[in-house]
Write a protein that holds these residues in place. Structure first.
Motif, PDB file in Angstrom:
ATOM      1  N   THR A  86      48.681  50.296  28.034  1.00  0.00           N
ATOM      2  CA  THR A  86      49.622  49.422  28.734  1.00  0.00           C
ATOM      3  C   THR A  86      48.902  48.270  29.412  1.00  0.00           C
ATOM      4  OG1 THR A  86      51.163  51.255  29.127  1.00  0.00           O
ATOM      5  CG2 THR A  86      51.408  49.304  30.515  1.00  0.00           C
ATOM      6  N   ILE A 142      55.465  50.707  37.893  1.00  0.00           N
ATOM      7  CA  ILE A 142      54.896  49.452  37.407  1.00  0.00           C
ATOM      8  C   ILE A 142      55.560  48.293  38.150  1.00  0.00           C
ATOM      9  CG2 ILE A 142      54.607  47.915  35.437  1.00  0.00           C
ATOM     10  CD1 ILE A 142      54.599  50.326  33.623  1.00  0.00           C
ATOM     11  N   SER A 196      52.962  59.430  30.058  1.00  0.00           N
ATOM     12  CA  SER A 196      51.768  60.205  30.381  1.00  0.00           C
ATOM     13  C   SER A 196      50.696  59.283  30.938  1.00  0.00           C
ATOM     14  CB  SER A 196      51.253  60.918  29.125  1.00  0.00           C
ATOM     15  OG  SER A 196      49.988  61.514  29.354  1.00  0.00           O
ATOM     16  N   SER A 197      49.744  59.859  31.651  1.00  0.00           N
ATOM     17  CA  SER A 197      48.653  59.054  32.198  1.00  0.00           C
ATOM     18  C   SER A 197      47.835  58.388  31.096  1.00  0.00           C
ATOM     19  CB  SER A 197      47.746  59.916  33.084  1.00  0.00           C
ATOM     20  OG  SER A 197      47.230  61.011  32.352  1.00  0.00           O
ATOM     21  N   THR A 237      54.498  63.550  37.885  1.00  0.00           N
ATOM     22  CA  THR A 237      54.421  62.523  38.921  1.00  0.00           C
ATOM     23  C   THR A 237      55.064  61.244  38.386  1.00  0.00           C
ATOM     24  OG1 THR A 237      52.230  61.825  38.150  1.00  0.00           O
ATOM     25  CG2 THR A 237      52.296  63.406  39.957  1.00  0.00           C
ATOM     26  N   ASP A 288      48.941  56.749  28.815  1.00  0.00           N
ATOM     27  CA  ASP A 288      49.610  55.494  28.484  1.00  0.00           C
ATOM     28  C   ASP A 288      49.087  54.320  29.317  1.00  0.00           C
ATOM     29  OD1 ASP A 288      51.252  56.913  26.741  1.00  0.00           O
ATOM     30  OD2 ASP A 288      52.749  57.287  28.287  1.00  0.00           O
ATOM     31  N   LEU A 289      48.405  54.598  30.416  1.00  0.00           N
ATOM     32  CA  LEU A 289      48.010  53.524  31.315  1.00  0.00           C
ATOM     33  C   LEU A 289      47.010  52.565  30.674  1.00  0.00           C
ATOM     34  CD1 LEU A 289      47.717  55.497  34.682  1.00  0.00           C
ATOM     35  CD2 LEU A 289      49.642  54.136  33.813  1.00  0.00           C
ATOM     36  N   ILE A 333      55.452  57.289  37.472  1.00  0.00           N
ATOM     37  CA  ILE A 333      54.609  56.144  37.139  1.00  0.00           C
ATOM     38  C   ILE A 333      55.382  54.888  37.527  1.00  0.00           C
ATOM     39  CG2 ILE A 333      53.555  54.803  35.278  1.00  0.00           C
ATOM     40  CD1 ILE A 333      52.953  57.346  33.819  1.00  0.00           C
TER      41      ILE A 333
END
Length: 206
Positions: free
Chosen positions: A46, A23, A39-40, A19, A42-43, A21
C-alpha cells in the motif's frame, strides 16, 4: 503475572490479532469504513504504491487503496510465533499457531511440536465473535477445507529448508536524499533523526 489474559495478546484469537487499520491521506483517501479483510502484510504494498514505487513481484499483501484488490480477497492468513525466537533461520521451530479467516469462518491450528495438547479450533465469527464455541467437531468438513487451504499457503513458508538472509534491492528502489531535506519530517515541524533519508537495503527472507 507475566502471562496475558486468555485469548488476548500473543494468542491466535481475535483479541490478539484483530486490530483496526486506519489510513489518513487528505486529498487522496475519502472518509469511509470497510469490513473487508485486511492484514498487516498489506501495509508495504500500500505504501509503495502510494509513493509511486512498484512492489516486487511475489510480494505478499494487496494495495488497500485499490478497491478491486480489496474486494477480490476472500481470506487472510496469520501465524503466532514464540516471543523469543528459538531459531530465526527455521520458522517452524518458533511456530505456535497458524490461522485463517475465510468469510465468517476462522480456523486455528496449533503446531504440535510447540503446543502440547493443542486441538484445532473452528469458529463462526459472525455468530460467535468472542470465539466461545469450538465448532471443529461439528463442522469437520469445513475445518478440513480450511486446513487444506492454509497448508497450501504456509507449507513453503514454515516447513521448507532453512532460511538464508540475503541483501537485495528488489523490494523497491530509493535514491539518496540528504537527511535534512526529508519532506515528510520537515512538514511535521521537527528535524529528522540522524541518518533518516539514507537509502535502505531491505532484507529478503529466502
Amino acid at each position: 503475572s507475566a502471562n496475558f489474559a486468555p485469548k488476548s495478546k500473543r494468542s491466535p484469537n481475535e483479541g490478539g490479532v484483530r486490530t483496526p487499520i486506519l489510513i489518513k491521506w487528505p486529498g487522496h483517501v475519502k472518509a469511509a469504513e470497510s469490513d473487508k479483510l485486511a492484514s498487516s502484510v498489506d501495509l508495504v504494498p500500500t505504501v509503495l504504491k502510494a509513493v509511486g514505487a512498484k512492489p516486487a513481484k511475489g510480494l505478499d499483501g494487496v494495495d488497500l487503496l485499490d478497491p478491486h484488490w480489496v474486494a477480490t480477497r476472500d481470506a487472510v492468513f496469520g501465524a503466532i510465533f514464540e516471543h523469543n525466537a528459538v531459531d530465526i533461520a527455521k520458522p517452524a521451530a518458533n511456530l505456535q499457531y497458524r490461522w485463517v479467516i475465510e468469510g465468517d469462518w476462522k480456523l486455528i491450528l496449533p503446531h504440535a511440536a510447540n503446543v502440547k495438547g493443542g486441538k484445532p479450533e473452528l469458529y463462526n465469527l459472525a455468530k460467535d465473535p468472542r470465539e466461545a464455541a469450538n465448532l471443529a467437531g461439528a463442522n469437520a468438513d469445513k475445518a478440513k477445507a480450511l486446513a487444506k487451504r492454509m497448508d497450501a499457503m504456509s507449507s513453503a513458508r514454515f516447513f521448507s529448508s532453512p532460511i538464508t538472509m540475503k541483501r537485495q534491492s528488489t523490494l523497491f528502489t530509493a535514491k539518496r536524499r540528504p537527511a535534512g531535506e526529508d519532506p515528510a519530517l520537515m512538514s511535521m515541524g521537527r528535524p529528522p533523526p540522524h541518518g533518516f533519508g539514507l537509502p535502505v537495503t531491505p532484507l529478503s527472507l529466502k
